[in-house]
Enzyme design. Structure first.
Site, mmCIF file in Angstrom:
data_model
loop_
_atom_site.group_PDB
_atom_site.id
_atom_site.type_symbol
_atom_site.label_atom_id
_atom_site.label_comp_id
_atom_site.label_asym_id
_atom_site.label_seq_id
_atom_site.Cartn_x
_atom_site.Cartn_y
_atom_site.Cartn_z
ATOM 1 N N ASP A 51 0.798 -1.228 0.000
ATOM 2 C CA ASP A 51 0.000 0.000 0.000
ATOM 3 C C ASP A 51 0.826 1.272 0.000
ATOM 4 O OD1 ASP A 51 -2.171 -1.573 0.132
ATOM 5 O OD2 ASP A 51 -2.477 -1.369 2.278
ATOM 6 N N GLY A 103 -5.706 -0.618 -0.795
ATOM 7 C CA GLY A 103 -5.348 0.619 -0.112
ATOM 8 C C GLY A 103 -6.454 1.041 0.818
#
Lengths: 940, 989
Positions: A332, A375
């Site tokens: 991420d 994310g």
């Protein structure tokens, strides 16, 4: 435009004082120069034309003693000039007109046959201009150029600079300090590509420094369970081939037990049993926090173990302290204080690849696609994927809007793109996308909006775990490796008082930051979002993130919303590609153009390099629809070549710059572009049109442009070369006992070879900066022999040697391969592999795309800022190269991850080795040492 | 009179020796709109060339008043000079070196001299400049305080003097013989030039009589559709037809106009490597209505189109056939309404339809593969390979949902190719009651054996035997029940995208060419054909029947007649399903053969590594283990055996993840048994091998022949031995396909795409790509076809001066045609052994020289990278299919020996007997002494899997010197690629 009032030359009027000169003039212009007579009724007037019915200039010859000079004046004039034929330049004595002529030599012969004096310039062997006197004493000239501004100077060569040593300071000292420790390494949390290279680096660097290294399998679970099944000592060769593998070979798992003290107590005992006194953890913020807590609790844990007599007093003494070091493995890129987490760029690569696939379908059906990317608290993947694939809209957690706002904005942009003729729509939604009341935005919601409000045929694609998988990209392999080495250094150097370090990448440098602070900062982002303090959330992200976001907004709304600059600030900006194609060139053009549009500038593309401009005036304005999709194309759509301005004709280039009134130029290219910029800058003294901001965006796979540590295309090249090497290595491993000598491009720069050595685990790399000494070659062959002898018949035993094409003139790839073959005396064999132009890569890597975008936008901003300043110099008659003007011809480079503009003057005069086409300061020599260390090579 | 070598005026030069005047004059002209474009000051330390600068000048300034040219208004609200190349009329006029829409402009050089000047100011006479805005100029001159001098001269409006005293005059005439121009608009806003009507009519006339074909892509897009468009277009043009693209599927047909556009040869350049379809596809409601079809009919007739090539799924093809049936009626109606003429009616009475099946599902009966299916499979395995990494890291389970609503082809094949634990497909629904238990059993068993990951593939249309859909969630829940950390991944549209794989490029291209031929050969009596591929051959099938058969599959499923459904799919489908089970499910112990029948099977890799060695070994091992046999890997080829006796028994866990690894895990090299036959026999004896599988290329073939020939001497070799061809060169006699060749082609097409891109970025560059293949031109020919190479050089077709010359002519012509446009990269494909004389380097050099600066050349030698990394889907699937056949062959042969009543127990044991004093293999049986069929090469010939005795191949079908089979089965590829590159046109004219 400022339409000029002088639009051509109709005719020239000549006055003859008497009939004989009148007649002589007619004869001269017809017989010598090929004019035709147009009869008139007036005996005293003759029109002389070059061709019937053409727009060409004519001569009006009048028999008019009143206006004409007297015969004696004419005689005097002719005599004077003839006398000074070899002493003075006629052009400085008398005004004149000049015609164009396609054959000066023929003309000279004709004139001389007719007894006319002829002056030729610059010399009589190959004149560019020829002058003569007509019977009336008028100075008439002839120019061999199609355009009077052409100069065609080819002879100018840059001055030779002095050679300097390449190596900067040597920090190998640090690497050689032997301290024995027993290191445990584990991966924890979600897996990410690059974890295996990280573990490999820890293992090998650890062994290199005389430590024992244990791999702890299954994360904390393994630590708690202990025993040889979970905590295994790992040898040098055990991690062979791990660079290529995705995921983590030592496993990762969630562990409830470790959250309890009892679990940690077990872990502590297990570690002491194995003798581990240092722990390196690669994982996300949760895993790292756990590690730090473990460390702070450690004294109390061993205390308890001692009390319960599970460890001896001696053990208690020995294991007083636990050294911990963290590295962030997460796709991420959600950790504060590091620029890139291990795996983020690989994940971005997977996403872009998937979206490139989807593009084809979207285009075919004229469809909209909503792509959900990972994310949860961090929109980095979503934002960068949006930039790299030129998505229409993105939704990320950091910049929430009210549902009304984002819906309107999205529909507005999408419908405008559609109206312009774009056939596809891509909307990227980060998993954690929210509106400003913190309610999550789901893909289905977005889909409904597109379907109901715009009537688009819309599909949702959730990329899911595909994003995590696969082999790591070059960047992750390299940085995971460097971080692994640094992690080993860190645990060796730490003592009880230093806070647990986390290895981070800051400004392209590997650094250590306090782990606790980094985690704390990271968690604040989530907290700020929760408390709806979005501004703070975004301010906690690095400045690059914010810049990327601005860039995305301005490029994707380009040409649809009213430009942001007032009329008078809008410029005409040109872009040109120079040199060999490199990944990201198109992305740069795309971003430059869209950004220009959003600001109100007019973007122009110069097609086919400087030769295209000088020869064919190949200037085109850039149209929004034409460049749609260029963001992800390889090669150069506007064409590129190596011709330098001086070779193409600097005069013509300046002429066209003036004609189109460019206010700034962006050059995208490698060393040729660098030289081009130098030439343009030097020519400013003669050509006012070049006194505009000139910005070079470095784009070359060789990464040899002075003034930057990164060039567009080098990442793409590294990746495609790495893939190539993976295959070759596999082939070598399958055959067993085979060495491949692979030839790497890169001119005189060993950048690619060095980094590829690190990224694909090649045994050796030879680079031009070092050359190949026979002694080194012998040493390398001996160590090859040794290593082959050690792993009789084991798998994964292929060996690679990378050799830059210019590493040695004598020891070519073939020759090295033959020598090795010969020396091996049948115990192993050697083959060559030459990837050639395929290294330029197909589709540019996401990093190159994103950076191209950032570069291009910065370059346009630079032009904006400096173009008015330059205006002052433009029409100055006595132009001087002041610092002020010199600072407007620059190379835009990355220096320790900061974008920096450096004047070409400084770079060219002081920081370049021009004959060898490279920069003087080699910034990657420590990478060489590390990769030699990890492949077990001894360097002379 | 001399030949005039003088053309227009270049510049005018004014000289002074007064610094102040010089500057004033400069300001004077600048105010009148001149730009300083070059400046020169003598004192400057300048190393610039001084072309055009007088050596005696102290200063010079060159001024340009730029040509009046076309302008555009920008969004910035400013008028800007339009780039020349975008100006009206540029294309036609630029070639003549003269554009009518720019005025000439004026260049004045001002020179400051240090000499005495000639006093006579009237030299060189007076210059009269042309201005399009005489009034403005006059006003401007007055404004800056210049003198206006009336002129007596014809054509001159007035004159003035610059500060130096030079008289300059002005005229509204650009030149003596042109018209007066009084406004800059003449240049700034030129009228568009309309091509005269006459010439258009003329053109149409000459084109009459050409067959006109429209190409449509319809339904879901599939990779390879673009390749089909390219092939149809170029083949059409080659055969003298005109080809139209019908945009957005049938919508283009209904709407007509711009959506029905003729395609030229160059328009389809570069399409081979692009996924999706550039001519678009859409659902057309209008076309389902009769009025829509009537409109379509009208649009076609008015454009003269009477043939339609449709690339799409079964629905699209059915639509096309309906349209054809309705056509006579439609056209009659148009005639009745007076919309078309009688003549048009007569010429277009019949419509020709040819179908191409473009679909990623591979759901059409009557063809082995649809365009796009293998590309889609390729995407799936690429993505599942990604997921594998995570699954193994976390010891997780993944449920992967793939496309295929009514057809489980993608599900089945991806199951095989990704080494899945379990699959759910519509054709083989599991029982409603116990599928969950079965799934649990299989997955748990695999976990117990040490597997760290679990992959379950679910086709979109998966159902149980009661037709209840089985969803990914349900499957997940089941897996969670047994304690697996499980995730679902829906691959979605990613499966449709990306560049087509090598096979699809080939298929679409060859089928596209055949579609054009079918159009030309069609008569009203022939039913509409669909172009199919059966047994690796392109055939035409009646469209209606294929569609009908396809429909019956879903009918059969609905009727729960699953056996029928499976049978209706092609033969391979059922076999493949069985293969999948034998690798993934039959390891439960229920397929063990009796102890006495269990065999020791040896596997060896010989020759250069290719990417499918490991998958083949994996399948052979898993399949054998399921039956209770033992499998031994001979490591590092025969050299390993001879030197180190390197043999290792393979277990389930050793091989389970070899499905996606290239190279060779057990090692391979080129050594042959003849290096030390005795030692080889010794180890065969020691390990009691009952059968041998040799995987590799020509060396493997040779090795098998040597072992076979040594049987008389070493009876231990009297065991069934089988060579499984695996080589990128595809040069093993007895097969048309070798494992690894498809991966190689995919790698090559990726490589060539990249190289081509590099070439087109540099414009005018040609790459000569050297491909492997030894003396076999298979790779080169195939690669040429799928990369759109201009020319292919293979050992089969000798190169001589004439061919090279022709190819250079073709190259020159192509470069002229595309005039520096995009996508103009060119490649030549050159087999490494194509010619001793004309090497890759030489050909590149010849091209470079012939280019004379107009184009240049480079070489590109991919070398070993051609082997590829991870095996392609085709190679994985075929590795599975062939490896199982090899195992079966060994079992069968052993079974025959054991149960051969004619043999004594000794003979059975020793596997040989004496026949007329000659030691003879027992395995082949007494009846077939001469045709020994126990040493065989397994191959694919047509779509049949064949076993050919090695002796026969070696003696009759092998070209020993050239190390390949005598049968060149790929010659057709060369013809098609020559046709599409334009090479054939050059050869025939």
């Amino acid at each position: 435009p400022d339409a000029s009032l002088f639009n051509g030359t109709s005719f020239i009027t000549l006055f003859a004082p008497n009939i004989s000169l009148f007649q002589a003039s007619i004869d001269f212009y017809t017989d010598r120069l090929g004019f035709a007579i147009k009869e008139t009724s007036n005996q005293k007037l003759v029109w002389l034309q070059l061709e019937e019915d053409s727009n060409n200039v004519s001569i009006q010859l009048l028999l008019d003693p009143e206006h004409a000079a007297s015969v004696s004046q004419i005689d005097q004039n002719i005599r004077n000039l003839t006398r000074s034929l070899y002493r003075k330049d006629w052009r400085s004595i008398q005004s004149n007109i000049a015609f164009k002529s396609s054959s000066l030599s023929k003309l000279v012969k004709l004139l001389k046959d007719g007894g006319h004096p002829v002056q030729q310039s610059p010399n009589e062997i190959s004149p560019f201009e020829v002058y003569t006197l007509d019977p009336l004493g008028s100075l008439i000239g002839f120019s061999g150029f199609k355009n009077p501004f052409a100069v065609n100077e080819r002879s100018l060569l840059p001055k030779v600079s002095e050679e300097k040593a390449y190596r900067t300071e040597d920090d190998s000292e640090k690497l050689f300090t032997p301290i024995r420790k027993t290191i445990g390494v584990m991966t924890s949390g979600g897996d990410s590509p690059g974890m295996n290279p990280f573990v490999r680096a820890v293992v090998r660097a650890g062994i290199y420094k005389g430590c024992k290294v244990f791999c702890i399998h299954e994360g904390y679970e393994g630590l708690v369970r202990g025993g040889e099944k979970y905590i295994k000592e790992t040898q040098w060769h055990d991690v062979r081939g791990w660079l290529v593998e995705g995921g983590t070979n030592i496993g990762t798992a969630r562990c409830k037990e470790f959250r309890e003290r009892s679990g940690r107590l077990k872990a502590c005992k297990n570690m002491i049993d194995m003798g581990i006194d240092a722990l390196i953890v690669c994982g996300g913020d949760g895993s790292l926090t756990g590690a730090d807590r473990f460390r702070s609790e450690w004294p109390s844990l061993i205390e308890e173990l001692l009390q319960t007599e599970r460890i001896s007093q001696q053990q208690f003494e020995t294991y007083q302290n636990l050294n911990i070091c963290g590295a962030v493995g997460s796709i991420d890129n959600d950790m504060s204080s590091t620029d890139a987490t291990i795996g983020a760029f690989s994940s971005l690569d997977r996403i872009c690849r998937a979206i490139d696939y989807i593009d084809a379908t979207a285009n075919s059906h004229s469809r909209a696609f909503i792509v959900e990317v990972m994310g949860r608290h961090c929109g980095w993947l979503g934002l960068l994927a949006g930039l790299a694939t030129s998505a229409d809209y993105i939704l990320i957690p950091e910049k929430p809007a009210s549902s009304r706002e984002w819906q309107d904005q999205m529909c507005d942009i999408v419908s405008k793109h559609r109206a312009r003729g774009k056939r596809k729509t891509i909307v990227i939604v980060a998993e954690g996308a929210i509106s400003n009341d913190l309610s999550p935005i789901s893909c289905d919601q977005v889909k409904d909006v597109l379907v109901n409000r715009l009537g688009l045929d819309t599909r949702v694609t959730t990329l899911g775990h595909v994003q995590r998988g696969g082999t790591a990209v070059a960047f992750d392999r390299i940085y995971a490796t460097l971080q692994g080495v640094e992690a080993v250094n860190a645990v060796l150097e730490c003592n009880a008082d230093t806070p647990s370090p986390m290895i981070a990448i800051k400004e392209d440098q590997i650094t250590r930051v306090p782990l606790v602070d980094a985690v704390e900062l990271t968690q604040q982002v989530a907290k700020s979002i929760e408390s709806r303090n979005f501004k703070r959330a975004i301010s906690l992200r690095d400045s690059e993130f914010v810049e990327h976001m601005k860039n995305f907004i301005s490029t994707n709304s380009a040409d649809h919303v009213p430009p942001s600059l007032p009329l008078e600030k809008r410029k005409k900006v040109a872009i040109i590609n120079v040199g060999a194609p490199a990944g990201g060139m198109n992305s740069a053009v795309y971003s430059m153009a869209t950004y220009c549009m959003s600001r109100g500038h007019v973007p122009y593309a110069i097609h086919n390099g400087f030769s295209g401009l000088a020869r064919h005036e190949s200037v085109r304005s850039i149209n929004w629809l034409d460049i749609e999709g260029w963001g992800s194309l390889g090669g150069s759509e506007i064409g590129t070549n190596r011709t330098l301005p001086n070779d193409a004709d600097i005069g013509m280039i300046a002429y066209f710059f003036e004609k189109y009134g460019f206010d700034g130029l962006i050059l995208v290219g490698g060393f040729e572009a660098f030289i081009s910029l130098h030439q343009l800058e030097r020519a400013r003294i003669n050509y006012p049109s070049l006194r505009i901001p000139l910005v070079l965006i470095p784009a070359t796979i060789s990464n040899n442009v002075p003034g930057t540590e990164y060039s567009l295309g080098s990442d793409t090249c590294l990746n495609s070369f790495m893939e190539y090497c993976d295959v070759i290595k596999q082939s070598a491993a399958a055959t067993r006992n085979r060495v491949f000598v692979v030839e790497v491009q890169g001119g005189n720069s060993g950048y690619i070879a060095t980094h590829a050595q690190l990224a694909c685990g090649a045994q050796i790399s030879y680079v031009p900066e070092e050359g190949i000494s026979l002694a080194q070659l012998e040493m390398d062959i001996n160590s090859l022999k040794e290593s082959f002898a050690n792993d009789q018949g084991k798998t994964k035993s292929g060996r690679l040697i990378l050799k830059s094409e210019n590493a040695s003139k004598v020891l070519t790839t073939e020759v090295i391969s033959t020598i090795i073959d010969d020396e091996a005396s049948g115990r192993f064999d050697s083959k060559t592999a030459i990837p050639g132009h395929v290294q330029q890569g197909g589709i540019p890597s996401p990093m190159d795309r994103v950076r191209a975008s950032r570069f291009a936008i910065r370059a346009v901003s630079f032009i904006e800022k400096h173009s008015d300043k330059c205006q002052a110099f433009k029409n100055s008659i006595s132009f001087r190269q002041t610092d002020e003007i010199t600072s407007t011809a620059v190379v835009l480079g990355i220096h320790k991850s900061q974008l920096r503009f450096t004047p070409i003057r400084q770079l060219y005069d002081f920081e370049s080795d021009v004959p060898r086409r490279m920069r003087k300061n080699i910034f990657w020599s420590n990478v060489r040492e590390i990769s030699d260390m990890l492949s077990g090579r001894t360097s002379l | 009179m001399p030949e005039p070598s003088i053309s227009a005026l270049s510049f005018t030069s004014f000289v002074t020796n007064d610094d102040k005047l010089f500057e004033e004059t400069f300001n004077f002209y600048t105010k009148l709109g001149f730009h300083a474009t070059r400046s020169y000051v003598k004192d400057n330390r300048s190393d610039f060339e001084l072309t055009g600068i007088s050596t005696d000048s102290i200063k010079e300034i060159w001024l340009e008043s730029f040509p009046l040219s076309e302008v555009v208004e920008t969004s910035a609200g400013r008028e800007l000079r339009k780039p020349l190349q975008e100006s009206v009329g540029y294309q036609s006029e630029a070639l003549l070196g003269y554009s009518p829409y720019q005025s000439d402009g004026v260049v004045i050089k001002l020179r400051l001299s240090n000499h005495d000047l000639q006093k006579n100011k009237d030299l060189p006479g007076e210059v009269t400049f042309f201005t399009a805005s005489i009034d403005k100029l006059r006003a401007k001159l007055i404004e800056i305080g210049a003198e206006i001098i009336p002129s007596e001269i014809d054509l001159v409006e007035f004159s003035t003097k610059d500060p130096m005293g030079d008289v300059i005059s002005f005229s509204s005439y650009p030149s003596l013989s042109s018209k007066k121009i009084t406004s800059p608009d003449f240049f700034l806003h030129p009228k568009k030039e309309v091509r005269s009507q006459e010439s258009i009519v003329e053109q149409v006339k000459s084109e009459e009589g050409k067959k006109k074909i429209a190409i449509i892509t319809s339904g879901g897009d599939a990779p390879g559709m673009n390749a089909a468009v390219r092939a149809v277009t170029r083949a059409g043009i080659f055969y003298g037809c005109k080809v139209y693209a019908c945009y957005e599927g049938y919508t283009g047909l209904v709407k007509g106009g711009d959506m029905l556009k003729e395609l030229q040869w160059q328009d389809v350049r570069g399409l081979l490597s692009i996924g999706g379809t550039i001519i678009g596809t859409a659902r057309s409601k209008e076309f389902r209505e009769r009025w829509g079809r009537l409109q379509a009919c009208y649009n076609m007739v008015s454009n003269g189109i009477d043939a339609l090539v449709v690339c799409g799924g079964d629905g699209s093809l059915t639509g096309a056939d309906l349209f054809r049936n309705e056509w006579p009626e439609l056209i009659k109606e148009l005639l009745g309404e007076g919309k078309i003429t009688k003549e048009q009616y007569e010429t277009h009475r019949n419509l020709t339809i040819v179908g191409l099946v473009g679909s990623i599902d591979n759901d059409m009966c009557g063809t082995d593969s649809t365009i796009g299916a293998y590309s889609s499979l390729e995407r799936i395995i690429e993505l599942v390979d990604y997921i594998d990494a995570t699954a193994a890291s976390h010891s997780r389970a993944f449920v992967v949902e793939v496309m295929g609503r009514h057809c489980g082809w993608l599900g089945l094949m991806s199951g095989i190719a990704t080494g899945a634990d379990y699959i759910f497909i519509p054709e083989r629904p599991p029982s409603e009651t116990n599928w969950k238990d079965d799934l649990k059993k299989v997955c748990l068993r695999h976990r117990e054996k040490g597997r760290r990951k679990t992959t379950v593939i679910v086709a979109e249309g998966a159902i149980d035997d009661q037709l209840n859909p089985i969803t990914s969630e349900e499957v997940k829940d089941v897996l969670v029940e047994i304690g697996l950390d499980t995730r679902i991944t829906r691959l979605g549209h990613v499966q449709r995208g990306g560049a087509p794989c090598a096979f699809d490029r080939f298929l679409a291209t060859v089928q596209g060419v055949d579609a054009v031929r079918a159009v030309l050969e069609s008569t009203p009596a022939i039913p509409s054909p669909v172009i199919s591929i059966l047994e690796n051959k392109i055939v035409r099938q009646p469209l209606v029947e294929s569609v009908a058969q396809t429909k019956t599959v879903s009918d059969a499923i609905e009727a729960k007649d699953f056996d029928k459904a499976l049978k209706l799919r092609d033969q391979e489908f059922a076999t493949s399903y069985e293969s999948f089970l034998s690798v993934s499910k039959y390891d439960d112990g229920s397929y063990l053969v009796p102890e006495s029948s269990r065999l020791n099977i040896a596997i060896i890799h010989v020759g250069a590594p290719t990417s499918a060695l490991n998958p083949a070994t994996r399948v052979a091992t898993l399949n054998s283990l399921a039956k209770g046999h033992r499998v031994f890997a001979i490591r590092n080829g025969f050299a390993g055996l001879i030197r180190h006796g390197a043999v290792r028994e393979l277990n389930w866990i050793d091989v389970e993840d070899w499905h996606n690894t290239g190279g060779s895990e057990i090692g391979t090299n080129r050594s042959l048994p003849s290096d030390d036959m005795g030692t080889v026999a010794y180890y065969f004896q020691q390990y009691k091998f009952d059968g041998l599988i040799i995987i590799g290329g020509f060396e493997a073939f040779t090795a098998l022949y040597q072992l076979d020939a040594a049987r008389a001497q070493y009876p231990i070799f009297n065991i069934p031995m089988c060579c499984l061809p695996a080589t990128v060169s595809n040069n093993v006699p007895g097969t048309e396909y070798s494992l690894g060749s498809d991966t190689c082609l995919n790698t090559l097409s990726g490589y060539c795409d990249a190289v081509k891109q590099s070439a087109s970025a540099s414009r005018r560059r040609t790459f000569v790509v050297e491909v492997q293949g030894g003396y076999s031109g298979y790779l080169a020919s195939y690669a040429g076809l799928i990369t759109g190479a201009l020319a292919v050089y293979t050992p089969e077709n000798p190169i001589n001066l004439q061919t090279v010359q022709e190819d250079i002519e073709l190259l020159t012509r192509t470069y002229e045609e595309d005039d520096g446009k995009n996508r103009s990269g060119k490649i030549f494909i050159h087999n490494e052994k194509a010619s001793k004389v004309y090497t890759t380097d030489l050909i590149a050099a010849i091209i470079g020289e012939a280019g004379k600066g107009r184009f240049e050349s480079r070489t590109a030698v991919p070398g070993h990278v051609q082997q590829g990394k991870s095996p392609s889907s085709i190679d994985r699937v075929n590795a599975c299919r062939l490896a199982i056949k090899c195992c079966n062959f060994i079992e069968d042969a052993n079974f025959q020996v054991k149960h051969n009543a004619n043999l004594s127990a000794d003979e059975r044991h020793l596997r040989f007997f004496y026949d007329d004093g000659v030691k003879t293999s027992a395995v082949s049986g007494k009846s077939s002494v001469i045709d020994d069929n126990t040493s065989v090469v397994i191959g694919i010939q047509g779509s049949e899997v064949t076993f050919t005795p090695v002796k026969q191949l070696w003696e009759k079908e092998t070209h020993h010197k050239w190390r390949k089979g005598k049968n060149v089965h790929w010659e057709q590829l060369n013809i098609v690629s020559d046709l599409l590159s334009g090479r054939l046109s050059i050869r025939t004219t």
